[in-house]
Write an enzyme that holds these catalytic residues in place. Structure first.
Site, mmCIF file in Angstrom:
data_model
loop_
_atom_site.group_PDB
_atom_site.id
_atom_site.type_symbol
_atom_site.label_atom_id
_atom_site.label_comp_id
_atom_site.label_asym_id
_atom_site.label_seq_id
_atom_site.Cartn_x
_atom_site.Cartn_y
_atom_site.Cartn_z
ATOM 1 N N ASP A 185 1.038 -1.173 0.198
ATOM 2 C CA ASP A 185 -0.164 -0.119 0.126
ATOM 3 C C ASP A 185 0.931 1.105 0.129
ATOM 4 O O ASP A 185 1.504 1.565 0.936
ATOM 5 C CB ASP A 185 -0.805 0.013 1.143
ATOM 6 C CG ASP A 185 -1.962 1.238 1.235
ATOM 7 O OD1 ASP A 185 -1.862 1.918 0.383
ATOM 8 O OD2 ASP A 185 -2.547 1.342 2.419
ATOM 9 N N ASN A 202 -0.117 4.321 -0.647
ATOM 10 C CA ASN A 202 -0.748 5.686 -0.224
ATOM 11 C C ASN A 202 -1.437 5.653 0.868
ATOM 12 O O ASN A 202 -2.434 6.584 1.193
ATOM 13 C CB ASN A 202 -1.717 6.326 -1.452
ATOM 14 C CG ASN A 202 -2.742 5.355 -1.756
ATOM 15 O OD1 ASN A 202 -2.896 4.330 -1.073
ATOM 16 N ND2 ASN A 202 -3.707 5.836 -2.375
ATOM 17 N N ASP A 245 -4.257 3.779 1.855
ATOM 18 C CA ASP A 245 -5.524 3.710 2.037
ATOM 19 C C ASP A 245 -6.043 2.421 2.431
ATOM 20 O O ASP A 245 -7.198 2.131 2.275
ATOM 21 C CB ASP A 245 -6.123 4.307 0.687
ATOM 22 C CG ASP A 245 -5.633 3.356 -0.375
ATOM 23 O OD1 ASP A 245 -4.999 2.358 -0.065
ATOM 24 O OD2 ASP A 245 -6.149 3.525 -1.494
ATOM 25 N N ASP A 254 -1.302 -0.978 -4.094
ATOM 26 C CA ASP A 254 -1.173 -0.063 -5.532
ATOM 27 C C ASP A 254 0.152 -0.052 -6.097
ATOM 28 O O ASP A 254 0.895 -0.620 -5.641
ATOM 29 C CB ASP A 254 -1.586 1.245 -4.782
ATOM 30 C CG ASP A 254 -0.888 1.805 -3.756
ATOM 31 O OD1 ASP A 254 0.301 1.760 -3.762
ATOM 32 O OD2 ASP A 254 -1.466 2.399 -2.827
ATOM 33 N N ASP A 290 -3.156 -9.886 -16.608
ATOM 34 C CA ASP A 290 -4.486 -10.996 -16.457
ATOM 35 C C ASP A 290 -5.372 -10.647 -17.774
ATOM 36 O O ASP A 290 -5.601 -9.233 -17.721
ATOM 37 C CB ASP A 290 -5.176 -10.918 -15.244
ATOM 38 C CG ASP A 290 -5.378 -12.238 -14.741
ATOM 39 O OD1 ASP A 290 -6.060 -13.058 -15.311
ATOM 40 O OD2 ASP A 290 -5.076 -12.351 -13.503
ATOM 41 N N ASP A 331 -7.487 -15.868 -18.249
ATOM 42 C CA ASP A 331 -8.350 -16.413 -17.086
ATOM 43 C C ASP A 331 -9.601 -17.280 -17.756
ATOM 44 O O ASP A 331 -10.204 -16.753 -18.921
ATOM 45 C CB ASP A 331 -8.973 -14.872 -16.708
ATOM 46 C CG ASP A 331 -9.961 -15.132 -15.381
ATOM 47 O OD1 ASP A 331 -9.620 -15.345 -14.369
ATOM 48 O OD2 ASP A 331 -11.351 -15.087 -15.792
ATOM 49 N N GLU A 359 -5.281 -20.308 -17.970
ATOM 50 C CA GLU A 359 -5.710 -20.818 -16.657
ATOM 51 C C GLU A 359 -6.542 -22.246 -16.991
ATOM 52 O O GLU A 359 -7.746 -22.176 -17.079
ATOM 53 C CB GLU A 359 -6.563 -19.913 -15.761
ATOM 54 C CG GLU A 359 -7.041 -20.360 -14.434
ATOM 55 C CD GLU A 359 -8.068 -19.700 -13.984
ATOM 56 O OE1 GLU A 359 -8.664 -20.083 -12.756
ATOM 57 O OE2 GLU A 359 -8.953 -19.212 -14.458
ATOM 58 N N HIS A 364 -4.150 -17.102 -6.187
ATOM 59 C CA HIS A 364 -5.040 -16.161 -5.558
ATOM 60 C C HIS A 364 -6.558 -16.889 -5.340
ATOM 61 O O HIS A 364 -7.327 -16.322 -4.524
ATOM 62 C CB HIS A 364 -5.170 -14.878 -6.277
ATOM 63 C CG HIS A 364 -5.825 -15.107 -7.523
ATOM 64 N ND1 HIS A 364 -5.304 -15.780 -8.607
ATOM 65 C CD2 HIS A 364 -7.241 -14.854 -8.042
ATOM 66 C CE1 HIS A 364 -6.133 -15.837 -9.805
ATOM 67 N NE2 HIS A 364 -7.318 -15.175 -9.407
ATOM 68 N N ASP A 365 -6.687 -18.144 -5.960
ATOM 69 C CA ASP A 365 -7.918 -18.863 -5.778
ATOM 70 C C ASP A 365 -8.049 -20.062 -4.893
ATOM 71 O O ASP A 365 -8.820 -20.855 -4.594
ATOM 72 C CB ASP A 365 -8.396 -19.547 -7.077
ATOM 73 C CG ASP A 365 -8.847 -18.215 -8.178
ATOM 74 O OD1 ASP A 365 -9.386 -17.290 -7.541
ATOM 75 O OD2 ASP A 365 -8.632 -18.604 -9.398
HETATM 76 C C1 GLC Z 1 -10.677 -17.190 -12.645
HETATM 77 C C2 GLC Z 1 -9.697 -16.345 -11.522
HETATM 78 C C3 GLC Z 1 -10.710 -16.233 -10.323
HETATM 79 C C4 GLC Z 1 -12.028 -15.334 -10.826
HETATM 80 C C5 GLC Z 1 -12.548 -16.221 -11.991
HETATM 81 C C6 GLC Z 1 -13.460 -15.201 -12.969
HETATM 82 O O1 GLC Z 1 -10.929 -18.560 -12.365
HETATM 83 O O2 GLC Z 1 -8.783 -16.920 -11.301
HETATM 84 O O3 GLC Z 1 -10.240 -15.383 -9.528
HETATM 85 O O4 GLC Z 1 -12.945 -15.156 -9.821
HETATM 86 O O5 GLC Z 1 -11.800 -16.527 -13.094
HETATM 87 O O6 GLC Z 1 -13.114 -14.311 -13.658
#
Ligand code: GLC
Length: 573
Positions: free
Chosen positions: A22, A24, A26, A30, A99, A196, A275, A336-337
């Site tokens: 972060d 700034n 908040d 960023d 992405d 994605d 992905e 992140h999933d």
């Molecule tokens: C992919 C992303 C996930 C997102 C989904 C819809 O699986 O990794 O985080 O929610 O697509 O875009």
């Protein structure tokens, strides 16, 4: 051996912009923050960054619902900030991939706002519209896949949340608009894209209904409660059957070919990673994606030598069969999933030893490794305790659906929700033991709570100073990989393929042979490799060991310690 491309030798590092740094104050990460941390990333030794979406978004799906493909979310900064970040990354030899969300936009994207406004506007056909829901399809995030829009008195389709309407990729204008957006960033100099959810771009044209005797919420609940092997098998079958008509459909290959042709117009070997675990999306090896993730490696409860060996044989054999050029592997154990490594593949007794083995696995297997931010300091899942904290909308939807619709007690519902939401693995990066883990200043409320274990050494600063830390371990291993031609490009040759205690293999390039042993057991293992052909008249020279070992050469008959990571060069005398 042909020269490998940068994306074959690179170690990739995924940045989740909202949670990285972060700049700034908040409470939200960023570009200013990320740019300040580039020296850290360079010193870690990674070569390329994958940024989760940084575009303007109402954040129903944390940025995966994009409302403008050619700009930067105001909370992350400006286009100028992005350009500075890109230039500063390139200065440090860090490549940057973005992405690319093709399947859907946000329902606040001007394309959808226009499409929804009437049945005969110029973008009326840019999304998937029907007069009535044609089937029982579900959205994988929040219930019915068809949502009513009063303006048109029609329903639109969404594989994900209702705030993420699916684009109609049969319409050439959609393609043109999206390809323009892609060029916008390529022209600016980004090095490629992570694609994605590409499997969801097309649907079964016959709109065949699913046959599962449940809706999404019921299936989630059924999955939560499944205990017996039969129930577990059945729930897996149901998940497959519920969505099989909504992904993996015809059309994606042609689209990937078009996209690849655009990337190939640019210099600098721009790349695409999908992905999806389906190797078919690499086409003939030259005409679709450069890489697809080896997700089957991480789709398991326990990572065992047997599981790894089986996975490697299957993946590598298939990659060899692409018709124009062999495919290159791409390994990861989380993003992140998914749950963090410590939590997902720990055993509650030896979590940190196992996390070290897993890091070594990803960094020594054949193929391009992808690491997720925070794994290098051993961040763990953080379970939220109150529904008001939940930011992952699919989690909030599930909680409210089972509490109000199924009468589940709020306490139980919260436990289930904390486990299934992706908030648990998206908490802010832990930079120091300062309040707020040095992510934001002390008095700032961060967008998700900080995992309190930053006070117990799970932070960058403490680990920088500690020679035995996980961070120093990652840095060391990445260096060993970089200094070894065999680890970067060599063939994979499994050894001792029946043992369940350890995973042993060779990586062999023209210049070098390296032996890797990952001892997955708490026992000492005795290895005698003297009769194996690769070890005739050979000695071993240690390149890395997590145990104390003396430098110098020794014969290939030796012991590896409990949970030891052992990497040695095979020297033929
Ligand atoms: C992919 C992303 C996930 C997102 C989904 C819809 O699986 O990794 O985080 O929610 O697509 O875009």
């Amino acid at each position: 051996m042909t020269e490998l491309k940068w994306w074959q030798t690179a170690v990739f590092y995924q940045i989740y912009p909202r949670s990285f740094a972060d700049g700034n104050d908040d409470g939200i990460g960023d570009f200013k923050g990320i740019t300040q941390k580039l020296d850290y990333l360079a010193s870690l030794g990674v070569d390329a960054l994958w940024l989760s979406p940084h575009f303007p978004s109402p954040n129903w799906d944390c940025g995966y619902d994009i409302s403008d493909y050619c700009n930067v979310a105001p909370e992350y900064g400006t286009l100028e900030d992005f350009k500075t970040f890109l230039a500063e990354s390139h200065k440090r030899n860090l490549r940057v991939i973005l992405d690319l969300v093709l399947n859907h936009t946000s329902d606040e994207h001007p394309w959808f706002v226009e499409s929804r406004s009437s049945r005969d506007n110029p973008k009326a056909d840019w999304y998937v519209w029907m007069d009535t829901p044609p089937n029982n399809w579900q959205s994988c995030f929040d219930g019915e896949a068809w949502t009513y829009s009063p303006e048109r008195d029609q329903y639109y389709y969404h594989y994900f949340m209702k705030q993420q309407p699916d684009l109609n990729w049969h319409n050439p204008e959609v393609k043109k608009a999206m390809w323009d957006a892609i060029r916008f960033w390529l022209d600016m100099g980004v090095d490629g894209y992570r694609l994605d959810a590409l499997g969801t771009i097309f649907e079964d044209p016959a709109l065949t209904p699913h046959t599962v005797p449940m809706n999404l919420a019921e299936l989630r609940r059924f999955s939560d409660l499944a205990k017996t092997p039969e129930e577990i098998k059945l729930k897996d079958q149901y998940w497959h059957d519920m969505f099989k008509n909504q992904w993996g459909q015809a059309g994606v290959h042609e689209l990937m070919k078009e996209l690849r042709a655009i990337l190939d117009e640019y210099d600098g070997d721009r790349m695409l990673v999908g992905e999806d675990d389906n190797i078919d999306y690499m086409g003939n090896g030259r005409d679709e994606l450069h890489l697809v993730f080896n997700f089957p490696l991480m789709r398991t409860e326990l990572i065992t030598p047997e599981h790894i060996r089986k996975n490697q044989v299957e993946r590598l054999t298939k990659l060899e069969t692409l018709s124009a050029e062999k495919g290159w592997p791409c390994n990861t154990l989380g993003n992140h999933d998914t749950s963090r490594l410590h939590t997902a593949f720990g055993d509650k007794l030896y979590d940190s030893q196992l996390a070290r083995l897993h890091a070594a696995l990803i960094l020594t297997l054949k193929g391009t490794p992808f690491l997720y931010n925070g794994e290098e300091i051993g961040m763990t899942d953080y379970m939220l305790t109150d529904i008001s904290q939940v930011k992952d909308t699919m989690g909030a939807w599930y909680y409210h659906t089972i509490v109000t619709g199924m009468g589940v007690h709020p306490e139980e519902a919260m436990l289930r929700t904390a486990k299934m939401t992706r908030d648990k693995n998206r908490t802010p990066m832990q930079w120091s033991r300062q309040p707020n883990a040095g992510f934001s200043s002390m008095d700032v409320k961060t967008w998700l709570p900080i995992n309190p274990n930053y006070k117990e050494g799970v932070n960058v600063k403490d680990q920088e100073h500690n020679p035995g830390s996980l961070l120093r371990y990652y840095r060391h291993l990445i260096r060993v990989r970089k200094d070894s031609s065999a680890l970067q490009k060599g063939a994979y040759i499994p050894l001792k393929t029946t043992t369940e205690d350890y995973f042993a293999f060779l990586r062999q390039s023209q210049e070098q042979t390296v032996l890797v042993i990952l001892n997955y057991s708490g026992k000492i293992s005795e290895l005698d490799l003297t009769s194996e052909k690769e070890f005739k008249n050979a000695n071993l020279k240690i390149l890395f060991s997590s145990a104390e070992r003396r430098a110098g050469k020794f014969p290939p008959k030796f012991k590896v310690g409990p949970f030891e990571v052992f990497i040695a060069e095979v020297i033929r005398e």
